[in-house]
Write an enzyme that holds these catalytic residues in place. Structure first.
Site, PDB file in Angstrom:
ATOM      1  N   ASN A 213     -38.905 -59.232 -14.992  1.00 39.32           N
ATOM      2  CA  ASN A 213     -39.384 -60.319 -14.126  1.00 39.32           C
ATOM      3  C   ASN A 213     -40.461 -61.098 -14.895  1.00 39.32           C
ATOM      4  O   ASN A 213     -40.897 -60.649 -15.958  1.00 39.32           O
ATOM      5  CB  ASN A 213     -39.918 -59.737 -12.804  1.00 39.32           C
ATOM      6  CG  ASN A 213     -41.060 -58.783 -13.061  1.00 39.32           C
ATOM      7  OD1 ASN A 213     -42.132 -59.189 -13.491  1.00 39.32           O
ATOM      8  ND2 ASN A 213     -40.826 -57.484 -12.856  1.00 39.32           N
ATOM      9  N   ASP A 282     -37.497 -52.367  -9.366  1.00 39.15           N
ATOM     10  CA  ASP A 282     -37.113 -51.394  -8.333  1.00 39.15           C
ATOM     11  C   ASP A 282     -35.881 -50.592  -8.748  1.00 39.15           C
ATOM     12  O   ASP A 282     -35.682 -49.476  -8.298  1.00 39.15           O
ATOM     13  CB  ASP A 282     -36.837 -52.123  -7.010  1.00 39.15           C
ATOM     14  CG  ASP A 282     -38.133 -52.630  -6.392  1.00 39.15           C
ATOM     15  OD1 ASP A 282     -39.144 -51.920  -6.502  1.00 39.15           O
ATOM     16  OD2 ASP A 282     -38.137 -53.738  -5.820  1.00 39.15           O
ATOM     17  N   LYS A 292     -24.481 -53.470 -28.258  1.00 42.23           N
ATOM     18  CA  LYS A 292     -24.496 -54.752 -27.547  1.00 42.23           C
ATOM     19  C   LYS A 292     -23.163 -54.957 -26.815  1.00 42.23           C
ATOM     20  O   LYS A 292     -22.096 -54.826 -27.418  1.00 42.23           O
ATOM     21  CB  LYS A 292     -24.721 -55.869 -28.559  1.00 42.23           C
ATOM     22  CG  LYS A 292     -24.895 -57.226 -27.944  1.00 42.23           C
ATOM     23  CD  LYS A 292     -25.154 -58.277 -29.021  1.00 42.23           C
ATOM     24  CE  LYS A 292     -25.123 -59.650 -28.387  1.00 42.23           C
ATOM     25  NZ  LYS A 292     -25.144 -60.703 -29.378  1.00 42.23           N
ATOM     26  N   PHE A 327     -50.343 -54.614  -4.384  1.00 41.44           N
ATOM     27  CA  PHE A 327     -50.049 -56.046  -4.328  1.00 41.44           C
ATOM     28  C   PHE A 327     -48.684 -56.212  -3.686  1.00 41.44           C
ATOM     29  O   PHE A 327     -47.864 -55.289  -3.746  1.00 41.44           O
ATOM     30  CB  PHE A 327     -50.031 -56.654  -5.737  1.00 41.44           C
ATOM     31  CG  PHE A 327     -51.368 -57.202  -6.162  1.00 41.44           C
ATOM     32  CD1 PHE A 327     -52.432 -56.355  -6.422  1.00 41.44           C
ATOM     33  CD2 PHE A 327     -51.571 -58.574  -6.299  1.00 41.44           C
ATOM     34  CE1 PHE A 327     -53.672 -56.852  -6.800  1.00 41.44           C
ATOM     35  CE2 PHE A 327     -52.787 -59.084  -6.686  1.00 41.44           C
ATOM     36  CZ  PHE A 327     -53.841 -58.232  -6.935  1.00 41.44           C
ATOM     37  N   LYS A 341     -45.721 -52.685   3.766  1.00 39.89           N
ATOM     38  CA  LYS A 341     -46.028 -51.926   2.533  1.00 39.89           C
ATOM     39  C   LYS A 341     -47.384 -51.233   2.644  1.00 39.89           C
ATOM     40  O   LYS A 341     -47.570 -50.118   2.158  1.00 39.89           O
ATOM     41  CB  LYS A 341     -46.002 -52.858   1.313  1.00 39.89           C
ATOM     42  CG  LYS A 341     -44.588 -53.272   0.928  1.00 39.89           C
ATOM     43  CD  LYS A 341     -44.561 -54.339  -0.163  1.00 39.89           C
ATOM     44  CE  LYS A 341     -43.122 -54.830  -0.342  1.00 39.89           C
ATOM     45  NZ  LYS A 341     -42.998 -55.970  -1.247  1.00 39.89           N
ATOM     46  N   LYS A 345     -47.143 -47.211   2.222  1.00 35.35           N
ATOM     47  CA  LYS A 345     -47.645 -46.641   0.967  1.00 35.35           C
ATOM     48  C   LYS A 345     -49.068 -46.089   1.114  1.00 35.35           C
ATOM     49  O   LYS A 345     -49.724 -45.785   0.122  1.00 35.35           O
ATOM     50  CB  LYS A 345     -47.557 -47.689  -0.141  1.00 35.35           C
ATOM     51  CG  LYS A 345     -46.134 -48.269  -0.306  1.00 35.35           C
ATOM     52  CD  LYS A 345     -45.985 -49.150  -1.534  1.00 35.35           C
ATOM     53  CE  LYS A 345     -44.631 -49.867  -1.509  1.00 35.35           C
ATOM     54  NZ  LYS A 345     -44.163 -50.280  -2.831  1.00 35.35           N
TER      55      LYS A 345
HETATM   56  O1  PMT Z   1     -48.774 -60.807 -13.924  1.00 31.07           O
HETATM   57  P1  PMT Z   1     -48.967 -62.216 -13.401  1.00 31.07           P
HETATM   58  O2  PMT Z   1     -48.123 -63.222 -14.124  1.00 31.07           O
HETATM   59  O3  PMT Z   1     -50.425 -62.606 -13.355  1.00 31.07           O
HETATM   60  O4  PMT Z   1     -48.437 -62.235 -11.889  1.00 31.07           O
HETATM   61  C1  PMT Z   1     -49.128 -61.554 -10.898  1.00 31.07           C
HETATM   62  C2  PMT Z   1     -48.188 -60.907  -9.900  1.00 31.07           C
HETATM   63  C3  PMT Z   1     -47.393 -61.967  -9.159  1.00 31.07           C
HETATM   64  C4  PMT Z   1     -47.227 -59.954 -10.619  1.00 31.07           C
HETATM   65  C5  PMT Z   1     -49.092 -60.091  -8.914  1.00 31.07           C
HETATM   66  O5  PMT Z   1     -49.963 -60.951  -8.256  1.00 31.07           O
HETATM   67  C6  PMT Z   1     -48.265 -59.321  -7.906  1.00 31.07           C
HETATM   68  O6  PMT Z   1     -47.874 -59.830  -6.857  1.00 31.07           O
HETATM   69  N1  PMT Z   1     -47.958 -58.022  -8.194  1.00 31.07           N
HETATM   70  C7  PMT Z   1     -47.060 -57.163  -7.403  1.00 31.07           C
HETATM   71  C8  PMT Z   1     -45.647 -57.369  -7.834  1.00 31.07           C
HETATM   72  C9  PMT Z   1     -44.658 -56.483  -7.086  1.00 31.07           C
HETATM   73  O7  PMT Z   1     -43.936 -55.775  -7.717  1.00 31.07           O
HETATM   74  O8  PMT Z   1     -44.729 -56.521  -5.787  1.00 31.07           O
HETATM   75  P2  PMT Z   1     -43.784 -55.641  -4.792  1.00 31.07           P
HETATM   76  O9  PMT Z   1     -43.995 -56.285  -3.491  1.00 31.07           O
HETATM   77  O10 PMT Z   1     -42.394 -55.557  -5.344  1.00 31.07           O
HETATM   78  O11 PMT Z   1     -44.401 -54.197  -4.842  1.00 31.07           O
HETATM   79  C10 PMT Z   1     -45.429 -53.785  -3.943  1.00 31.07           C
HETATM   80  C11 PMT Z   1     -46.373 -52.831  -4.616  1.00 31.07           C
HETATM   81  O12 PMT Z   1     -45.682 -51.625  -4.970  1.00 31.07           O
HETATM   82  C12 PMT Z   1     -46.991 -53.366  -5.891  1.00 31.07           C
HETATM   83  O13 PMT Z   1     -48.351 -52.974  -5.934  1.00 31.07           O
HETATM   84  C13 PMT Z   1     -46.191 -52.687  -7.002  1.00 31.07           C
HETATM   85  O14 PMT Z   1     -46.991 -52.470  -8.174  1.00 31.07           O
HETATM   86  C14 PMT Z   1     -45.810 -51.362  -6.350  1.00 31.07           C
HETATM   87  N2  PMT Z   1     -44.515 -50.817  -6.810  1.00 31.07           N
HETATM   88  C15 PMT Z   1     -43.357 -51.490  -6.608  1.00 31.07           C
HETATM   89  C16 PMT Z   1     -42.163 -50.930  -6.999  1.00 31.07           C
HETATM   90  C17 PMT Z   1     -42.164 -49.665  -7.619  1.00 31.07           C
HETATM   91  N3  PMT Z   1     -41.037 -49.097  -8.015  1.00 31.07           N
HETATM   92  N4  PMT Z   1     -43.314 -49.016  -7.811  1.00 31.07           N
HETATM   93  C18 PMT Z   1     -44.497 -49.574  -7.421  1.00 31.07           C
HETATM   94  O15 PMT Z   1     -45.565 -48.984  -7.603  1.00 31.07           O
END
Ligand code: PMT
Length: 414
Positions: A213, A282, A292, A327, A341, A345
């Site tokens: 991403n 995810d 390849k 986040f 979330k 979590k």
């Molecule tokens: O890096 P930048 O370019 O500055 O961009 C910042 C950002 C947009 C990445 C940041 O602000 C942000 O939103 N980060 C969270 C991205 C994310 O994966 O969000 P999510 O809604 O999919 O996940 C929710 C939370 O679970 C997040 O804290 C993530 O780190 C965590 N997670 C998600 C999936 C996973 N398998 N394990 C996790 O720990």
């Protein structure tokens, strides 16, 4: 990193002594001003052999102080008045001579005499030939300064103007500004251990392709740097990012979600605060092709399997008193998904942003966050640079730690 406005309202003195790198002090002066500081300049006589005082006067907008007697028509006792009410002094470049004078209490020119009168924090940035820098007398004098509470910013390594190779190059002006910001920051995270995750993860499809991403790491790096400036012991677990390691932060670089899970879980056991900004994949491909993949078919089908939800796992392992911040990156229904979330979590706070806009979310220097809390409160923040947001998030974690420890103490009373 962002230093814009971080020295707003600060009064600084820049001391320039006579080394070839004195020309870099002009760039340093500009950067300090860009960070919001009001800067006055003191030059030694030798410094003026390298850069004219007019340059510093034009940029600082103030007279340069360099002669103890008869320089300016007013009766001001400059070495005393300039030392009063300042927030910090930086000497860059600091030559062997000025280091020796300050360490041994010699006051025989404008800069060394001024330094005797200063009580504000003092940053010394040595720059000289490698053999001079390694000379026992210079090292002894630097040790004395360190013992006396001066901050020393080690010179960089490389080929010097005198063609020797080794330590002695003046630290980069950006690094000096960051150090000044750190010197003046309130150390309200001293004694606290923080784990921050940042950036994307990559899940290989074949040796040349992966699922990922656009996360740049900017949000997480800003949090890690802000926390280190505030005195925290910070570990940053970063997915692939071109950003340099933030100063004062221990960085563990990983690639896949599973490597990120190992590193974050390993580091979080003893952490007081965990902040997860990383955009973790995810899913990952079940099979990774050894070579390849060739474009022989019009369509291909790939089976993906779920990666561990690292944050949910941290929520299960959360120790009493530990603060867990997540986040949420969403493209719609921000509040609904973020609050789900938060609960699922076991978080103490979730910072939610809409991604896919130019000035917020992925890659931008700015972001627009809404903070959600378990008691139902929410705080919508205006668009700000990611460093300013980082400090707001840290302020909240400090508040939450204080509230949790008050509550624990209160429970023990009964
Ligand atoms: O890096 P930048 O370019 O500055 O961009 C910042 C950002 C947009 C990445 C940041 O602000 C942000 O939103 N980060 C969270 C991205 C994310 O994966 O969000 P999510 O809604 O999919 O996940 C929710 C939370 O679970 C997040 O804290 C993530 O780190 C965590 N997670 C998600 C999936 C996973 N398998 N394990 C996790 O720990």
């Amino acid at each position: 990193m962002w230093t814009e406005n971080l020295l707003s309202g600060k009064r600084l003195v820049l001391g320039v002594s006579g080394g070839i790198s004195a020309y870099k002090s002009v760039a340093l002066l500009r950067l300090l001003q860009k960070a919001g500081a009001d800067v006055r300049v003191i030059m030694t006589k030798n410094a003026q052999a390298f850069v004219g005082r007019v340059t510093f006067e034009a940029i600082s907008g103030q007279p340069v102080f360099s002669e103890m007697f008869g320089e300016l028509p007013d009766p001001e006792i400059r070495h005393i008045s300039w030392a009063k009410d300042i927030d910090a002094v930086i000497i860059a470049p600091a030559t062997a001579s000025i280091i020796g004078k300050i360490a041994n209490g010699i006051a025989d020119d404008a800069l060394s005499t001024f330094m005797m009168a200063v009580t504000a924090p003092r940053l010394i940035c040595p720059a000289m030939n490698t053999h001079m820098y390694e000379n026992r007398a210079v090292q002894r004098n630097l040790d004395i300064l360190e013992e006396d509470g001066f901050e020393i910013l080690e010179p960089g390594q490389g080929e010097l103007a005198c063609k020797t190779t080794g330590p002695g190059r003046l630290a980069d002006p950006e690094m000096i500004v960051e150090r000044v910001v750190g010197l003046l920051a309130v150390k309200d995270l001293a004694g606290k251990r923080l784990v921050v995750s940042a950036g994307p993860t990559r899940e290989s499809i074949d040796p040349v392709r992966y699922i990922s991403n656009p996360s740049s790491g900017k949000m997480g790096y800003a949090i890690a740097w802000a926390a280190a400036l505030r005195g925290g012991d910070v570990i940053l677990v970063s997915g692939p990012s071109i950003l340099p390691d933030p100063g004062g932060v221990k960085v563990r670089r990983v690639v896949t979600a599973s490597e990120m899970a190992d590193a974050v879980i390993d580091e979080s056991g003893t952490a007081d605060i965990v902040i997860k900004t990383a955009a973790v994949s995810d899913y990952r491909p079940v099979d990774v092709a050894a070579h390849k993949i060739k474009k022989e078919n019009d369509t291909i089908v790939m089976t993906l399997e779920k990666n561990m939800d690292i944050l949910a796992e941290l929520g299960r392992r959360k120790r009493p008193g530990q603060i867990l911040v997540g986040f949420a990156a969403e493209t719609r229904d921000l509040e609904k998904y973020a609050t789900e979330k938060l609960v699922k979590k076991s978080l103490d706070m979730i910072a939610a942003n809409i991604v896919g806009e130019v000035d917020s979310g992925f890659e931008a220097d700015t972001n627009r966050l809404t903070l959600f809390f378990p008691d139902g409160q929410e705080k919508r923040l205006p668009m700000m640079n990611k460093f300013a947001l980082a400090n707001i998030i840290i302020d909240h974690t400090i508040d939450m730690i204080a509230r949790k420890s008050d509550k624990a103490g209160h429970q023990q009373d009964f």
